[in-house]
Structures are given as C-alpha cells and as structure tokens.
Design a protein around this motif. Structure first.
Motif, PDB file in Angstrom:
ATOM      1  N   ARG A  64     -57.769  -6.163 -54.891  1.00  0.00           N
ATOM      2  CA  ARG A  64     -56.904  -4.792 -55.476  1.00  0.00           C
ATOM      3  C   ARG A  64     -58.513  -3.971 -56.049  1.00  0.00           C
ATOM      4  O   ARG A  64     -58.474  -2.634 -55.323  1.00  0.00           O
ATOM      5  CB  ARG A  64     -56.641  -4.505 -57.523  1.00  0.00           C
ATOM      6  CG  ARG A  64     -55.483  -5.305 -57.613  1.00  0.00           C
ATOM      7  CD  ARG A  64     -54.802  -5.161 -59.248  1.00  0.00           C
ATOM      8  NE  ARG A  64     -55.620  -3.747 -60.074  1.00  0.00           N
ATOM      9  CZ  ARG A  64     -55.996  -3.626 -61.038  1.00  0.00           C
ATOM     10  NH1 ARG A  64     -56.652  -5.299 -61.418  1.00  0.00           N
ATOM     11  NH2 ARG A  64     -56.660  -2.717 -61.817  1.00  0.00           N
ATOM     12  N   LYS A 122     -58.123  -0.866 -53.413  1.00  0.00           N
ATOM     13  CA  LYS A 122     -59.087   1.047 -54.011  1.00  0.00           C
ATOM     14  C   LYS A 122     -60.409   0.854 -53.286  1.00  0.00           C
ATOM     15  O   LYS A 122     -59.906   2.056 -52.247  1.00  0.00           O
ATOM     16  CB  LYS A 122     -59.638   0.286 -55.109  1.00  0.00           C
ATOM     17  CG  LYS A 122     -59.765   0.634 -55.748  1.00  0.00           C
ATOM     18  CD  LYS A 122     -59.229   2.461 -56.532  1.00  0.00           C
ATOM     19  CE  LYS A 122     -59.926   4.027 -57.203  1.00  0.00           C
ATOM     20  NZ  LYS A 122     -60.082   4.776 -57.081  1.00  0.00           N
ATOM     21  N   CYS A 146     -56.224   4.482 -53.145  1.00  0.00           N
ATOM     22  CA  CYS A 146     -55.619   4.346 -54.236  1.00  0.00           C
ATOM     23  C   CYS A 146     -55.207   3.225 -54.768  1.00  0.00           C
ATOM     24  O   CYS A 146     -56.325   1.999 -54.171  1.00  0.00           O
ATOM     25  CB  CYS A 146     -54.019   4.814 -53.348  1.00  0.00           C
ATOM     26  SG  CYS A 146     -54.425   5.878 -52.295  1.00  0.00           S
ATOM     27  N   THR A 147     -55.217   2.558 -55.941  1.00  0.00           N
ATOM     28  CA  THR A 147     -54.967   1.869 -57.152  1.00  0.00           C
ATOM     29  C   THR A 147     -53.133   1.086 -56.484  1.00  0.00           C
ATOM     30  O   THR A 147     -53.053   1.696 -56.080  1.00  0.00           O
ATOM     31  CB  THR A 147     -55.023   2.609 -58.818  1.00  0.00           C
ATOM     32  OG1 THR A 147     -54.267   3.489 -59.108  1.00  0.00           O
ATOM     33  CG2 THR A 147     -56.431   2.896 -58.230  1.00  0.00           C
ATOM     34  N   ASN A 190     -52.620   0.282 -62.648  1.00  0.00           N
ATOM     35  CA  ASN A 190     -53.478   0.059 -62.169  1.00  0.00           C
ATOM     36  C   ASN A 190     -54.334  -1.080 -63.168  1.00  0.00           C
ATOM     37  O   ASN A 190     -55.540  -1.146 -63.629  1.00  0.00           O
ATOM     38  CB  ASN A 190     -55.112   1.065 -62.305  1.00  0.00           C
ATOM     39  CG  ASN A 190     -56.122   0.483 -61.230  1.00  0.00           C
ATOM     40  OD1 ASN A 190     -55.954  -0.716 -61.012  1.00  0.00           O
ATOM     41  ND2 ASN A 190     -57.507   1.509 -61.986  1.00  0.00           N
TER      42      ASN A 190
END
Lengths: 216, 1084
Positions: B503, B507, B512-513, B535
């Motif tokens: 993640r 990111k 973007c999450t 998220n």
C-alpha cells in the motif's frame, strides 16, 4: 438473405407424411405387442423391411387413421409436441403411456446427404425396439383400452377447432386422469435423431403406473 | 399476411390463373366505369389494394373507386403485388401476422379522392406495428383528420423513408407538401435516423429544401428549437452519450461518455441503425469506457508477459521483495514466519476514478467528488417524444430507489462512474444519474474522465504488485488478486507487513490510496477488502471467518446480483448466516447444481478458486445498445453483419474461435416510450437472446453474421423496437491459424505453453509424477492442464493396472507437452521422427508432405525412446481419412513392428474397433478432450485424438471417414466440412468432458470409477450436468443407458462413496426428469 423455410420446400409435409406413416405402424404394433386386442385381428405385414403386425379391424383402423390424419397438419406446422398412446385398464385408469416426442429442428434444410433410406433405418430401429418392449414392461391387466392424445404447442388447438380436417371427428381436451399417472415410472425406449435429414427427433418411452408394479 | 395462404399453395396454378383473369376483368371494366362516372383521375396509379373484411365504403364501392382513379383492386392478396390492405378492423391474430404490410383504413381512399391527390397513407394506418412508424406508434393510431395541421404528422418523413426504397412517383409529390405541413420535430429526428446510405443521400438532397420551412415552423411553435438532434448539427452537449456496458469497479454501470460522435459533419454515430460499415468499429474505438473494460485483458497479458520474461531470464528480480527483505533484516524483532498457510491479497484502489481524477487537484481532496461527463448544473432541456417520468418510475420500481421526485425530466442523465467516499456519505452512489446526485449532495463536484491517467495509474499499480510477485490475477483496471502464500514463507514476513508495504508503495508511486484485504482464499480476501476500505487493510483470520461471514449480506458474495439476491430474499435469506441454514440440496434445487453448490460453499467462506494469472476467456462479444434505431429489416441485417465483423476482429485479436453464437437483442418494452429519456439510449427494454451451436468453431465474421441473421429472423422481432444488439461467441478454442506453439499465448494461458515447451526441449525435467495423480483426482473432467499418465502398454490391458500408470516412470509432462501443443498449435517440429519412421511409407509421405507445406521441416530429434504419447503425434483425422484397408494395414504394421518399438501403438491403432477398449485409450482420449473444451462433435470422435500431433493433416482439404452405418443412432456425416458448410447445424449435443458417443462416455465413466477411490464433487456435478443436458436434449435413451451403466459400475465398486455418488447423481437426474416429463425414470 434467402432462408429456405418449411413452406418453400414443402418439407413440413414430407416430414409429416413420414412421421404419420411411422406412427400408424407403431400404434398398430403397440396394440399387438401389448395385447390390447386379440392377436387374431392382426396380420403380419412388412414395413421398413421388418415384419410388423397390423390390425384388420376396420373401425379400429379408421380411428387410428382419422386421428393421424388430424395430427398430420399439426406436425406439418411443427405444432405437435407429443403423440401419446395411453393404455387404460377397465376403470379407465391409465396403466401405460407410449409417448412419441416430436421435435423438429428450427430450420429445416436439405443437404446432399439427405437420404430417406437413412431415416428408414432409424425408424426401423424404433419399430424393432417397440416390438421387444414387452421385455421391459409388465403385463397389462385384461380388458384394456387405448386412446390417443396429442400434446400441442401453444394455441394450435384453437386452429384445430376451426378447421376440422375430418368432419365429425372433433378433438376434446384430454381428461386430467388420462394425462397424468400417479407415481409413474419412465422407461426410455428409443431415441432417434436424424440430424442429417433434420426431420425430427422423436422419442418413445413408456410410463408405467407404480400401482401396477406393486400388484405384480 | 396471408389470409388464405393455403389457397395459393395448394391450388397454385389454378389460383394464379384466376387472379390474372380477375385482373384482366378489372382492367376491362375500368374504362367502362370511368365513362359511366365521368369523374376519373389517376391518383391511385401504382396502388393496388386488397380489402380485408367489412369496410365502409364496401369492397365493391372501393373497387369501383379504384377503377375510377387509376388504382388496382385485388380480390386475393398477393404480397408482391398488393401495396395496401384496406380494413377497418382486423382480428388480433391477423394483426400478429402483419409483417410490414400497409394496412390502411378506407378513409384513405375516400379522403384522397376528395383531396384530388393521393394522401399519405401513414396517417390512415390501422395498426402501428407497420413500416414507417418508427416514432409515432401512439400518435398515428386513431387519428382521423388528416387535414389538421396541429396533429403531429410525424410519420411523414418515415413515409419518405420507406418510399425512398420503393419509389412511387405519386408519393414524392405529396411529400413536399407533407413535409412542410409537419410541425413536430420528431419528424426531423427521424430524418436524421436514416441509415441506409442511399437513403441518406436522398435526405441530404431533400433536407435543404425542407429545413427552412421546418425551422420557421418550429420557431413558431417551440420558441426554443433546442432538441432537433436529427437535423440541427449541434446537439446538446452532455445529451449525447456513449452508452456501453462497461465493467468498472467490479460492477456494471451504464456509463455515460460525452461523445464526439456528433461533431463530425456526417455523423455515423447519429444514424441510429448504424447500418453503414464501420460504424460499429468506430463506436467501439471511440467508446473509451469500452477500452477500460478491455484493460483487464491487457493487464492479464502484462502479468503473463512478466512471468514469461522472468522465466526466460531464469528468475525475476523482485525489487519489492528485496525491499521487504531489507525491512525484515532491519527489524529483527519480526515475528517468526508462521506456519505455511495460504494467503491471498486482494488489492483494490479506493474509488479509483475519483482518486486518479483528483490526484493533482488537492483542492478537491476531502470533498464530495464524482466522475461524470456532465459538468453543468445537472439540468438539461427535455427532448420531445421522450417520457423520462415513465422511465424513472420504471427504474425506480426496478431498483427500489427511495423516493425520486421533483421534475426529474430536466435532470442530467449522465451517470456517475465513481464517486468519493464523501459523496457516498451523502447518499450518492456509483451509477446514479448526475442530476439526481446533485440533488442529494448540492456541493458535489464533478471531475471529467481522464483515461490516460487511469491507464498510467493502473499500470503503475500493476508494476508495483509485480515487483513483489508474479502470482497476480488481474481483476480489473483497479483491482487485482495476489497469491502471497509462497512469498510470505519465502520472506518470512507477515501478511500485514506485506500489505502495508504494498500500500505504501502504491501510494508513493501513484499518489492514490489502495486498500488490501487478506484471507485464506479469494472470497475471504475480497470480503476483507470491504472492511479494509477506505485506505486500510484487513486480514480476515481463519478463526474469525465464521463470525464475520455470518453477518455479511448475501449480496456481498460474488455472483449474487440483484436477481439472485431478490430470489434469496424470497427464501427468507438476507445474510450469509441465513444462507448457511439452507441445505445444499435445497440450494441446488433453487439455483441449479453448480450455482447451488457455489453458494453453499461461499456462504461458509469456502472458496477453492486459485489465483490464476490468466483466465481462459469464455466468450468474445460485441454489444451495442446505444443509438439503435432501425426502420428496415435490411438495416438490422447489415448492422448484424457489421457487428459480426467486430466480433471477428476481436476473436482474431484473441486468437480464438468459437462454436456457440448468441444473439442478444434489447427490445423496447411494450408500452415504454418510443423515445427514451436519454438521447439515443435504449430506454426500458425487454431482453431476448437466442443461440446456435456451430458444427465447427469459427471466427469468420461472415459465418457469424449469417448465423446471427438467421437467429434474428427466428426471433421474429419488430426491427423498429430494437434498442440494442449484442453478439456473443462462446465455447471458444484456440485458432488453428496459430502456426506453432512459439506464438504468444493467444487466449490460452502462457503457463500452459511454457509448461508445454519446456519438456519439449528437456523431456525429463519434470516434477515427480506423484504430484500429478492428485491433480487427476481434483479435476478429473475439466482440468485445464490435464494430468496425464502414460497409457499402459498393450500387454497390460487390465483396468486395474492402468492405475499404476499414474505413477509410471515415464514423464507425464512429456505426454502433456505433446497433447498440449498438438491440439491447438501443433507444429511439424513436434513430429516424432521415430513415429514417422514407423509409419508405412505412404502415410509417412503424406505426413512429410503436409509438414513441408508448413515450411517447417520436421525436426529430427535424437530419437527419444518411442513412448506411446509419440503416437499421439499423428493426426487422428489423417488416420480417419485413410481407407478402411489402409487403417487395418496400419494396425497390423504396428503390431509387426514389435512392442519395443511401438509400445501401446497397437492399442492406439485398434481404437477404431469397438471391441477393444483399453483403459489407457480412454485416458488419452479424455485428456485430449479436456484440452479441447469443445471438440468438434461431428466426426470420428473416438479417433479424434488418435494422432493429434500431426497438425499438417488438418490443413489438407477434406477428409471423409467411410465409417459403416453400424449405429443407426449415431451421426454418420463424418466429413470434415468446410466451414462455410457448417452453417446448418443441429442443436448442441450434450457432452461429458467432450465425449458424446455412448461408447466414449462409457469408457470415460469406467476410467473414472476404476481409477479413483473417491469421486470429487466437481466431477460428480459434471456428470449430473451432462445427464441434465441429456434430458434437455430429450435423449432419454442415452440417459437411461448412462445411468444404468453408472449404476452397475458404481454399485459394484468396493467403496461405498461410489454408491453414494451414484445415489446423488440419480436423485438429481430424477428431479430433472420429473420436472420435464412428470415422472421419474425406472431404474431397475
């Protein structure tokens, strides 16, 4: 795009002729095999190159012929789903049903391989199967009668009312009890698929009443 | 419309004579009548009427009038000659029979005579289903007064349209007056709806003349000439949308897309029928949403490419892995790696379209944002002819939205592709119309589509994932599944760490999450993602699974859509917990064996689907439900043809061919407004579908088109009500055109190919056969990479011993190799030289000949031991093509060659003879069939895979197997029909793992029962499915035989599981038979 339809080729009629002829033979043969009528009224004939039995009783023959005569236009229009021969005991309870399921391919077409002899072979196989079907069935009680039913597709019955092919030979809606058998068992006898000719795909099986099985 | 059709057919010649006599008589009488009456004209020249039923004036009077005014009167209807049918009333039955005939009220004649010219018949039409009534079905009915200007005379242009095809001089005169009279815009829009090219040319000349008049008229009546999309070259922006079904974020939305189609001067997208060539491909090339939906395939390929590259390089460098390793090294506190447990990660970007759209616009962060094409206040002017209220009510009823109110008509119909979590809190949902969303959330910001950015972000997400592992299954452009089982063990990190790393990486790289859900299987991972969002990450531990899943709504299960969840609701099921209460048999009864079982397992959190880097494509399709407005059957035909070409393009792109062609049609629901609220949209529709099975797989657009048109006619639809058309091709197999296994994956998993190729070079480098046998058990009938055991030798014919074949020292993979390659991408290089040598001279020549045709000389391998699989290198069709004597000769030749040389070849050779049923043969056969999801069912199937390797023969023209007519029930046409001939084909023949002949089925079943101690559910369900298909095919005889055979087999088996399996199968089949025939099979 020119699609050859039933009408164009008058194919439906050919199919109907072949099928009705076959049905006639089959019905006679079932009557004989299942001993609905005394064997004395039957004569040995040759059809599809195999021996078959045919009744000589004029009224019986007339009945069968009339029925099939009415069925023919239905088959021609592909409106007949099943032709059922119901064998009933004295109390008019059905004990056996021989069902001829007819289904025609949506598009009939003729190819060069279309051979009537092939269809004949298939029909012969069916006839032979009928003649030995008593091996898998139980004996019927004495005093049986038979009746012929036609299962039509959709609203074909309405047309039948309108156009009576034979005068004074109207059809009636079958009684529920004639159509349904309680706890019936189904024995498939023979399926013929004539794909090359694309005539029909008919099927014959027999349902026996469970009750009967219990008696025996 | 044949009131008396039989007459013509039955009495053919007589009727023809009679009709022509009547016509003569009519012609003779005409001058006399004219003389008598004095008032004569020619206004009806070219018109021939047929009077049906009671009319006022009477038929005789009409006949007289026609005589007087230059028309024709037919006493009998002839389709070709009669132009109009005059009737005041028709029975329902006859109405249904109407196929484009003009049925006109008699007033047409009297009024025309009064007016002194032939009026347009359109206003007098009796029924609306007729030609030329595209937009006016409601208005035309019951409108009596033709002279009323304020009556909408919309049909006039349609009139022109239909007449322009069969020009009738008298009509063109009336046309201009009619046009000027027309006051209602739809007439114009209908002019824009011309599709045939020659029609269009006619319009283009006609329109300049009529437009001024029209416009002035319009200005009078409608001060705002806003919606005249047909003729005005500037349609409302945002009013014109691409509407294409696109899979976004895992669900279907009808997504709007401000289209550029209308900008071109001669907009092809406008002509609603889309009849001209190229429109469809243009539609698809412009519909960018369509592109997104295809990205999934692209990403699948991307992942595959990565895999193959890494394989080629002998191991990939996983930068992400390295990073994690370092991380782990740094934190020595890391918990010791857990026990090896499967772990699937479901990586899903948080509202992808929005977050990509605003990633460079920090000002929008934290605000309600929606991605949509509409940027205005969410209001558009209303188009006439549309009835949005009605449609809204319909959708409302259907979707059970809570109170939609106000003047919805004026709201924007642009749908929201994605919206941010802030917007979701306000009640905005994906797929909602923008106007409505704006009402719910007044400060909703809209962000335009940015397809380039989507692609960039998606790609970098996949790159990120690929830096960890290549075990990725692409689900869509913004979500993927990662099988991290091995990765975790290897790295010794926990799944949470991995998820966090991924993640963070995403990111960092995309801005973007993403959320990550983890679970022991795909289902759980996906469910965990719901909890993880937004998220976040969530690991659904196996101990929590039970509690977790019980609380989940059923709709969260994959495959449970609206219809199924409503069905479940009717069963009193709303959560998975409720679903768990239902028995498997109940579920299977309600939903069918397959779905029932899936549901049964899913609601318990069970899911054994593997993470597959490439899914086999099940279907190729093209669908268009935007701007479909046909007026003529021919337009529909040419549209279908073009659509077929698009399908062909796609199939070629995927290197596939298919056998089942499905035509899906959306028809305007009866009673629905003719013009939907959304411009060019499909409105409220009924969906119809029909399919046909071809004898041969095809990718030819022409063939598909021919079939589709046939299906189309069989459906007997009114073209004018068509709103959407889709063509789908299923039952795919690889294209033979692919010359060799060297090509790209082309629709089949690269893995398969790799596996296939490796052993080809080093046949002995194989995983131990031990592992294989388990595969056999799990996926007996349908495994993609079929397990194989070398067939036992001819001296070892006992079924029992064939079991031993599973652990046969020979390399199973080797077998697979050849089979694998041979079926779809056979190459001459695969021909085993030793086999070739073993062949009789003439056959060898043929083989070599065909090989040389392929311009790849047979590779002379350093003669590997002639194992049985090598025999499979010979094409069965070659063998089949041989005359009987030659086949016999071949067999004996092999026998003479001795066992050492040709182990098992004898066995193979004998296959055409029914008396020899070698288990090994069955196995091979099965393997072949498994590979070939749907082998051509016609033809010598028992022979089919005899020598699959030798593809060359496939290119040889036509082979016939002179198989004697031993079984009357079997099909005899064994010609390898050229594809063009395969147009006529029977209904699909039910198959079990590709086998359809009873002897094959029997062999297959015996194999199954004898070689495996415990049947897998999967296989049992396959058998049940097959039996069900047999019932549906009405082939009870075969069903009966199959069941009896299974009964014998399974009840003899020592394992009681087999008896149970049989009982299960029988129960299921009996249910189906009971449903179909009202009674059960008698099984003794």
């Amino acid at each position: 795009m020119a699609t050859l339809t039933r009408q164009d080729l008058n194919f439906g009629q050919v199919v109907a002729d072949i099928l009705c002829e076959f049905l006639e033979v089959a019905i006679h043969l079932i009557l004989y095999v299942r001993e609905i009528y005394p064997s004395g009224i039957f004569q040995k004939r040759k059809k599809y190159n195999v021996p078959v039995q045919m009744s000589c009783h004029p009224e019986l023959n007339q009945y069968i012929q009339d029925t099939l005569h009415c069925v023919k236009p239905l088959i021609q229009k592909n409106e007949a789903e099943k032709v059922v021969m119901v064998i009933m005991d004295k109390e008019h309870h059905p004990v056996e049903r021989f069902v001829f399921e007819i289904s025609q391919p949506p598009l009939l077409s003729i190819s060069s391989e279309t051979l009537l002899s092939h269809v004949e072979q298939l029909l012969r196989a069916m006839i032979l199967k009928i003649s030995v079907c008593d091996a898998v069935l139980d004996n019927n009680p004495p005093g049986c009668t038979f009746t012929l039913l036609v299962h039509t597709r959709e609203a074909a019955t309405r047309n039948m009312e309108k156009v009576q092919v034979i005068k004074d030979f109207p059809w009636i809606v079958a009684d529920e009890q004639e159509v349904h058998m309680e706890e019936a068992k189904l024995i498939p006898l023979k399926t013929m698929t004539s794909d090359i000719l694309k005539v029909s795909h008919s099927q014959l099986f027999c349902t026996e009443s469970q009750k009967l099985n219990e008696i025996l | 419309f044949h009131p008396l059709p039989w007459r013509q057919r039955v009495a053919g010649g007589y009727m023809a004579a009679k009709i022509s006599k009547l016509e003569e008589q009519f012609q003779k009488d005409a001058p006399r009548e004219k003389q008598k009456d004095g008032t004569s004209s020619c206004i009806f020249s070219g018109v021939a009427i047929y009077v049906n039923g009671y009319t006022d004036p009477s038929a005789d009077e009409l006949r007289r009038l026609m005589m007087l005014h230059g028309g024709q009167f037919h006493l009998y209807y002839t389709r070709s000659k009669t132009t109009h049918i005059i009737a005041t009333n028709l029975p329902n039955r006859k109405i249904q029979d109407l196929k484009g005939e003009k049925v006109v009220r008699p007033e047409w004649i009297t009024d025309s005579i009064k007016a002194g010219r032939q009026l347009s018949y359109v206003q007098y039409q009796l029924y609306t289903k007729q030609k030329g009534l595209n937009y006016s079905s409601v208005c035309a009915r019951g409108k009596q007064d033709p002279s009323s200007i304020h009556e909408p005379s919309k049909p006039s242009l349609n009139h022109l349209q239909s007449d322009s095809i069969k020009p009738q001089p008298s009509h063109t005169q009336t046309l201009s007056t009619e046009v000027l009279k027309s006051t209602h815009e739809p007439s114009c829009s209908s002019s824009g709806s011309k599709a045939n090219s020659h029609q269009r040319s006619l319009i283009s000349t006609a329109s300049p003349a009529k437009q001024p008049g029209l416009h002035s008229m319009q200005k009078d009546l409608h001060p705002k000439p806003t919606s005249n999309p047909g003729t005005s070259a500037a349609p409302q922006k945002g009013n014109l949308h691409d509407q294409t079904r696109v899979r976004l974020n895992g669900s279907y939305h009808m997504t709007p897309n401000s289209s550029t189609l209308a900008d071109s001067s001669n907009p092809p997208g406008r002509s609603p029928a889309g009849a001209e060539a190229g429109i469809i491909s243009e539609f698809f090339s412009r519909s960018r949403l369509h592109h997104i939906s295809t990205w999934r395939n692209e990403f699948s390929e991307y992942v595959n490419a990565l895999q193959s590259r890494s394989r080629a390089a002998g191991g990939a460098v996983f930068s992400g892995q390295e990073k994690l390793k370092k991380l782990r090294a740094n934190c020595s506190l890391m918990a010791a790696p857990q026990v090896r447990q499967s772990c699937i990660l479901h990586v899903d970007m948080d509202c992808f379209f929005v977050s990509v759209g605003i990633r460079h616009r920090p000002d929008l962060k934290g605000k309600p944002v929606a991605v949509t094409s509409n940027r205005g206040p969410g209001r558009v002017a209303q188009r006439p002819g549309a009835n949005p209220q009605l449609e809204f009510q319909y959708y409302q009823r259907k979707q059970q939205h809570n109170g939609v109110d106000l003047d919805l008509a004026a709201l924007s119909m642009a749908e929201i592709a994605s919206c941010s979590y802030e917007a979701r809190q306000a009640g905005v949902r994906n797929g909602m119309f923008f106007g409505r969303a704006k009402q719910l959330c007044p400060d909703l910001q809209s962000v335009p589509y940015d397809f380039q950015a989507y692609k960039e972000v998606a790609l970098s997400m996949y790159e990120t994932l690929a830096s960890y592992t290549h075990n990725i299954e692409a689900l869509s452009c913004d979500e993927a599944l990662v099988d991290a089982t091995n990765l975790l063990v290897e790295l010794g990190v926990t799944s949470d760490d991995l998820a966090r790393a991924i993640r963070e990486d995403i990111k960092e790289k995309t801005g973007c999450t993403a959320s990550v859900g983890m679970g022991s299987n795909i289902l759980l991972a996906r469910m965990a993602t719901r909890k993880a969002k937004p998220n976040g990450q969530y690991f659904l531990r196996s101990e929590e699974v039970d509690d977790f899943i019980r609380g989940q709504p059923v709709s969260s299960l994959p495959g449970v859509g609206r219809s199924m969840s409503s069905k479940l609701t009717s069963l009193g099921v709303s959560t998975c917990g409720d679903l768990q209460q239902l028995s498997i048999s109940r579920l299977q009864r309600e939903f069918g064996p397959r779905t029932g079982q899936t549901l049964f397992r899913f609601c318990r959190g069970l899911d054994d689907r593997p993470v597959r880097s490439e899914k086999e494509r099940k279907s190729v399709s093209a669908e268009m439900n935007y701007n479909i407005r046909f007026t003529q059957v021919e337009e529909a035909e040419s549209f279908l043809t073009n659509l077929s070409m698009e399908v062909q393009k796609r199939m070629e792109g995927a290197g596939l061919r298919g056998r089942r062609i499905t035509l899906k049609v959306m028809m305007r629901k009866p009673g629905a407004p003719v013009e939907p609220a959304k411009y060019g949209g499909h409105g409220i529709c009924d969906n119809f579908a029909r399919s046909v099975l071809l004898a041969q797989p095809t990718d030819s657009g022409q063939l598909i088109a021919a079939e589709a048109i046939k299906l189309f006619y069989a459906m007997k639809l009114d073209v004018k009500d068509m709103r959407g058309v889709g063509l789908q091709v299923q039952q795919l197999e690889g294209s033979y055109a692919d010359p060799s296994g060297q090509g790209p994956s082309r629709g089949r998993s690269i893995k398969d190919l790799l596996l296939a190729k490796q052993p080809a070079h080093s046949p002995r480098k194989d995983p131990p056969a031990q592992g294989r046998s388990s595969v056999i058990r799990t996926e007996f009938f349908k495994s993609i990479t079929p397990p194989s055991s070398p067939p036992s030798t001819s001296s070892d014919p006992m079924p029992g011993t064939s079991k031993g074949g599973l652990h046969h020292p020979h390399t199973p993979n080797h077998v697979r190799t050849y089979l694998n390659v041979s079926i779809e991408v056979p190459s001459p290089s695969q021909v085993d030289q030793s086999v070739l040598e073993a062949l009789p001279v003439d056959i060898r020549k043929q083989v070599e000949h065909t090989s040389s045709h392929l311009s790849t000389p047979p590779r002379t391998s350093s003669s590997p031991p002639p194992e049985l699989p090598d025999v499979s290198q010979v094409d069965p069709e070659v063998f089949a093509a041989l005359p009987r004597e030659l086949q016999d000769e071949l067999c004996s030749a092999y026998r003479n060659k001795g066992n050492a040389q040709a182990q098992g070849i004898t066995v193979e050779k004998k296959k055409p003879f029914p008396q020899l049923k070698q288990p090994a043969v069955g196995k091979l056969k099965r393997r072949y069939k498994k590979r070939n999801a749907s082998p051509a069912k016609k033809g010598p199937s028992p022979l089919k895979k005899l020598f699959p390797g030798n593809s060359p023969a496939k290119s040889s023209p036509s082979k016939t197997l002179p198989l004697p007519l031993k079984h009357p029930g079997l099909k005899v046409s064994l010609t390898d029909v050229p594809e063009t001939l395969s147009k006529f084909n029977p209904r699909p023949v039910p198959t079990l793992a590709g086998a359809y002949e009873f002897s094959d089925i029997r062999t297959l079943l015996r194999e199954w029962v004898t070689s495996i101690s415990e049947p897998m559910e999967e296989d049992i369900l396959q058998v049940v499915k097959y039996c069900t298909e047999l019932v549906e095919d009405k082939d009870l005889e075969k069903l009966y035989l199959v069941i009896k055979y299974m009964k014998r087999l399974m009840q003899q088996s020592s394992e009681s599981v087999w008896s149970m399996a049989f009982d299960f199968i029988l129960d299921n089949v009996q249910v189906v038979v009971q449903q179909t025939y009202g009674s059960t099979l008698k099984i003794t």
